[in-house]
Design a protein around this motif. Sequence first.
Motif, PDB file in Angstrom:
ATOM      1  N   ILE A   1       1.317 -15.218  21.167  1.00 43.03           N
ATOM      2  CA  ILE A   1       1.043 -14.701  22.514  1.00 43.03           C
ATOM      3  C   ILE A   1       2.050 -15.266  23.502  1.00 43.03           C
ATOM      4  N   ALA A   2       2.315 -16.574  23.396  1.00 41.23           N
ATOM      5  CA  ALA A   2       3.288 -17.197  24.304  1.00 41.23           C
ATOM      6  C   ALA A   2       4.657 -16.548  24.161  1.00 41.23           C
ATOM      7  N   ALA A   3       5.089 -16.291  22.914  1.00 42.80           N
ATOM      8  CA  ALA A   3       6.394 -15.676  22.684  1.00 42.80           C
ATOM      9  C   ALA A   3       6.437 -14.262  23.261  1.00 42.80           C
ATOM     10  N   GLU A   4       5.372 -13.496  23.073  1.00 36.15           N
ATOM     11  CA  GLU A   4       5.348 -12.127  23.597  1.00 36.15           C
ATOM     12  C   GLU A   4       5.367 -12.127  25.120  1.00 36.15           C
ATOM     13  N   ARG A   5       4.612 -13.035  25.714  1.00 34.62           N
ATOM     14  CA  ARG A   5       4.560 -13.092  27.181  1.00 34.62           C
ATOM     15  C   ARG A   5       5.881 -13.568  27.762  1.00 34.62           C
ATOM     16  N   ARG A   6       6.584 -14.435  27.034  1.00 29.41           N
ATOM     17  CA  ARG A   6       7.846 -14.976  27.535  1.00 29.41           C
ATOM     18  C   ARG A   6       9.015 -14.014  27.314  1.00 29.41           C
ATOM     19  N   PHE A   7       9.061 -13.395  26.125  1.00 26.71           N
ATOM     20  CA  PHE A   7      10.220 -12.582  25.765  1.00 26.71           C
ATOM     21  C   PHE A   7      10.006 -11.080  25.980  1.00 26.71           C
ATOM     22  N   HIS A   8       8.731 -10.649  26.110  1.00 26.69           N
ATOM     23  CA  HIS A   8       8.408  -9.227  26.248  1.00 26.69           C
ATOM     24  C   HIS A   8       9.041  -8.432  25.104  1.00 26.69           C
ATOM     25  N   THR A   9       8.793  -8.895  23.909  1.00 30.62           N
ATOM     26  CA  THR A   9       9.375  -8.291  22.729  1.00 30.62           C
ATOM     27  C   THR A   9       8.339  -8.230  21.610  1.00 30.62           C
ATOM     28  N   LYS A  10       8.718  -7.660  20.491  1.00 27.04           N
ATOM     29  CA  LYS A  10       7.808  -7.545  19.362  1.00 27.04           C
ATOM     30  C   LYS A  10       7.616  -8.898  18.685  1.00 27.04           C
TER      31      LYS A  10
ATOM     32  N   HIS B   1       7.381 -25.831  23.601  1.00 29.55           N
ATOM     33  CA  HIS B   1       8.663 -26.297  24.132  1.00 29.55           C
ATOM     34  C   HIS B   1       9.820 -25.561  23.458  1.00 29.55           C
ATOM     35  N   ALA B   2       9.701 -25.310  22.146  1.00 32.02           N
ATOM     36  CA  ALA B   2      10.765 -24.609  21.419  1.00 32.02           C
ATOM     37  C   ALA B   2      10.904 -23.174  21.911  1.00 32.02           C
ATOM     38  N   ILE B   3       9.802 -22.538  22.270  1.00 31.59           N
ATOM     39  CA  ILE B   3       9.864 -21.184  22.830  1.00 31.59           C
ATOM     40  C   ILE B   3      10.589 -21.207  24.174  1.00 31.59           C
ATOM     41  N   VAL B   4      10.283 -22.215  24.990  1.00 32.99           N
ATOM     42  CA  VAL B   4      10.976 -22.361  26.273  1.00 32.99           C
ATOM     43  C   VAL B   4      12.474 -22.557  26.041  1.00 32.99           C
ATOM     44  N   ASP B   5      12.817 -23.401  25.057  1.00 39.43           N
ATOM     45  CA  ASP B   5      14.234 -23.634  24.737  1.00 39.43           C
ATOM     46  C   ASP B   5      14.914 -22.337  24.281  1.00 39.43           C
ATOM     47  N   ALA B   6      14.199 -21.554  23.454  1.00 37.50           N
ATOM     48  CA  ALA B   6      14.773 -20.300  22.947  1.00 37.50           C
ATOM     49  C   ALA B   6      15.049 -19.328  24.087  1.00 37.50           C
ATOM     50  N   ALA B   7      14.197 -19.341  25.107  1.00 42.15           N
ATOM     51  CA  ALA B   7      14.383 -18.437  26.242  1.00 42.15           C
ATOM     52  C   ALA B   7      15.668 -18.745  26.993  1.00 42.15           C
ATOM     53  N   ARG B   8      16.092 -20.000  26.950  1.00 35.17           N
ATOM     54  CA  ARG B   8      17.334 -20.371  27.638  1.00 35.17           C
ATOM     55  C   ARG B   8      18.549 -19.803  26.913  1.00 35.17           C
ATOM     56  N   ARG B   9      18.408 -19.509  25.630  1.00 35.45           N
ATOM     57  CA  ARG B   9      19.528 -18.989  24.835  1.00 35.45           C
ATOM     58  C   ARG B   9      19.623 -17.472  24.920  1.00 35.45           C
ATOM     59  N   GLY B  10      18.554 -16.825  25.352  1.00 33.97           N
ATOM     60  CA  GLY B  10      18.552 -15.366  25.389  1.00 33.97           C
ATOM     61  C   GLY B  10      17.192 -14.840  24.997  1.00 33.97           C
ATOM     62  N   ARG B  11      17.126 -13.572  24.668  1.00 31.98           N
ATOM     63  CA  ARG B  11      15.854 -12.915  24.357  1.00 31.98           C
ATOM     64  C   ARG B  11      15.861 -12.460  22.907  1.00 31.98           C
ATOM     65  N   PRO B  12      15.138 -13.176  22.032  1.00 29.98           N
ATOM     66  CA  PRO B  12      15.057 -12.737  20.634  1.00 29.98           C
ATOM     67  C   PRO B  12      14.379 -11.373  20.544  1.00 29.98           C
ATOM     68  N   ARG B  13      14.900 -10.520  19.683  1.00 30.26           N
ATOM     69  CA  ARG B  13      14.359  -9.163  19.563  1.00 30.26           C
ATOM     70  C   ARG B  13      13.110  -9.121  18.691  1.00 30.26           C
ATOM     71  N   HIS B  14      13.064  -9.976  17.657  1.00 29.61           N
ATOM     72  CA  HIS B  14      11.915 -10.011  16.760  1.00 29.61           C
ATOM     73  C   HIS B  14      11.521 -11.466  16.523  1.00 29.61           C
ATOM     74  N   VAL B  15      10.224 -11.738  16.636  1.00 26.42           N
ATOM     75  CA  VAL B  15       9.702 -13.095  16.479  1.00 26.42           C
ATOM     76  C   VAL B  15       8.598 -13.067  15.438  1.00 26.42           C
ATOM     77  N   LEU B  16       8.548 -14.096  14.599  1.00 29.93           N
ATOM     78  CA  LEU B  16       7.493 -14.245  13.594  1.00 29.93           C
ATOM     79  C   LEU B  16       6.805 -15.587  13.788  1.00 29.93           C
ATOM     80  N   ASP B  17       5.468 -15.567  13.813  1.00 34.84           N
ATOM     81  CA  ASP B  17       4.656 -16.784  13.904  1.00 34.84           C
ATOM     82  C   ASP B  17       3.833 -16.887  12.622  1.00 34.84           C
ATOM     83  N   VAL B  18       4.264 -17.756  11.710  1.00 34.49           N
ATOM     84  CA  VAL B  18       3.594 -17.922  10.412  1.00 34.49           C
ATOM     85  C   VAL B  18       2.462 -18.939  10.550  1.00 34.49           C
ATOM     86  N   GLY B  19       1.268 -18.604  10.042  1.00 32.52           N
ATOM     87  CA  GLY B  19       0.120 -19.488  10.208  1.00 32.52           C
ATOM     88  C   GLY B  19      -0.321 -19.494  11.652  1.00 32.52           C
TER      89      GLY B  19
END
Length: 307
Positions: free
Chosen positions: A173-182, A147-165
């Motif tokens: 995978i969800a972040a990459e598929r949604r944002f098409h970014t690194k 849900h937080a990834i969906v919310d972030a997409a409404r704000r724009g496209r983050p250029r770099h995303v980190l998934d710890v753990g």
Amino acid sequence: MLEGLPPNDATHVMRVAAPRIPAQRIADLISESFDPAEVAVANFEQAEDDWVVEVFAGAAFDAEMLRELVEAAAGPAIAATVTFGDVEEKDWVAASLEGLVPVTVGPFVVHGAHDRAKVGPNRVGIEIEAALAFGTGHHGTTQGCLHAIVDAARRGRPRHVLDVGTGTGVLAIAAERRFHTKVVGSDIDVVAVRTARANARANRAPGVLMLHAAGAEARALRDNGPYDLILANILLPPLKRLARPLRALLAPGGRIVLSGLLTSQAPAALAAYRAQGLRLVSRRNIEGWTTLTLAVRAQRPHRHVAS
């Protein structure tokens, strides 16, 4: 939900029946208390609000310890109904998949290979099999982060995303598929990293880089940062320890999503990150678990998202 697959030499099983939410708490607490390579936990529905938790192992259980864990999660009445037995021979992989129905969060549909055909058009299908790593999409903490990834997409496209753990890599995978970014995914568990890499390949997420790293101070994480969005779906103690290093990895205007928290634990996590200059942006509660989104400077009033 199944966290881990039953060991190949599984010979012992513990069973207990409970309503859905207590059953989930039992499964979560037991899965957090044992090595997933040695003990697997299954939680499945028999009838409406009638769930069964099964715990599998290749060595005899400490019955007293398991009853204490069940009592801590669901109370003495349910703990008194715990039973122990021997494991019958069966197809463990098939059995583990029976209870894994597709999970839909916004555009995402997290599913196993057996439900691939059920992903509708205009949906982002993420295929994750039960494995020796956390994250099939069925847990409230994973859903909160989706849900937080969906919310972030409404704000724009983050250029770099980190998934710890990262576990199975489902969030990366969800972040990459949604944002098409690194997207960088990291885990302290080498088995999880191997699993996540395989899942990223299977889901055609070429922008995902999976790293074996202990904590958030690894050089490889710094070299690939800073990050506009950081996802940390782990447990309260490591989340508190990571407050300072995660803040150091955050890009100006970025946000941190914390999950893996019982609702009662959210204030402690929030206090640790407020000490680093972060403020609460939103809170989402799902089935007794809380996901927090924080930013250095809140751009809008705190809002509560009903689950």
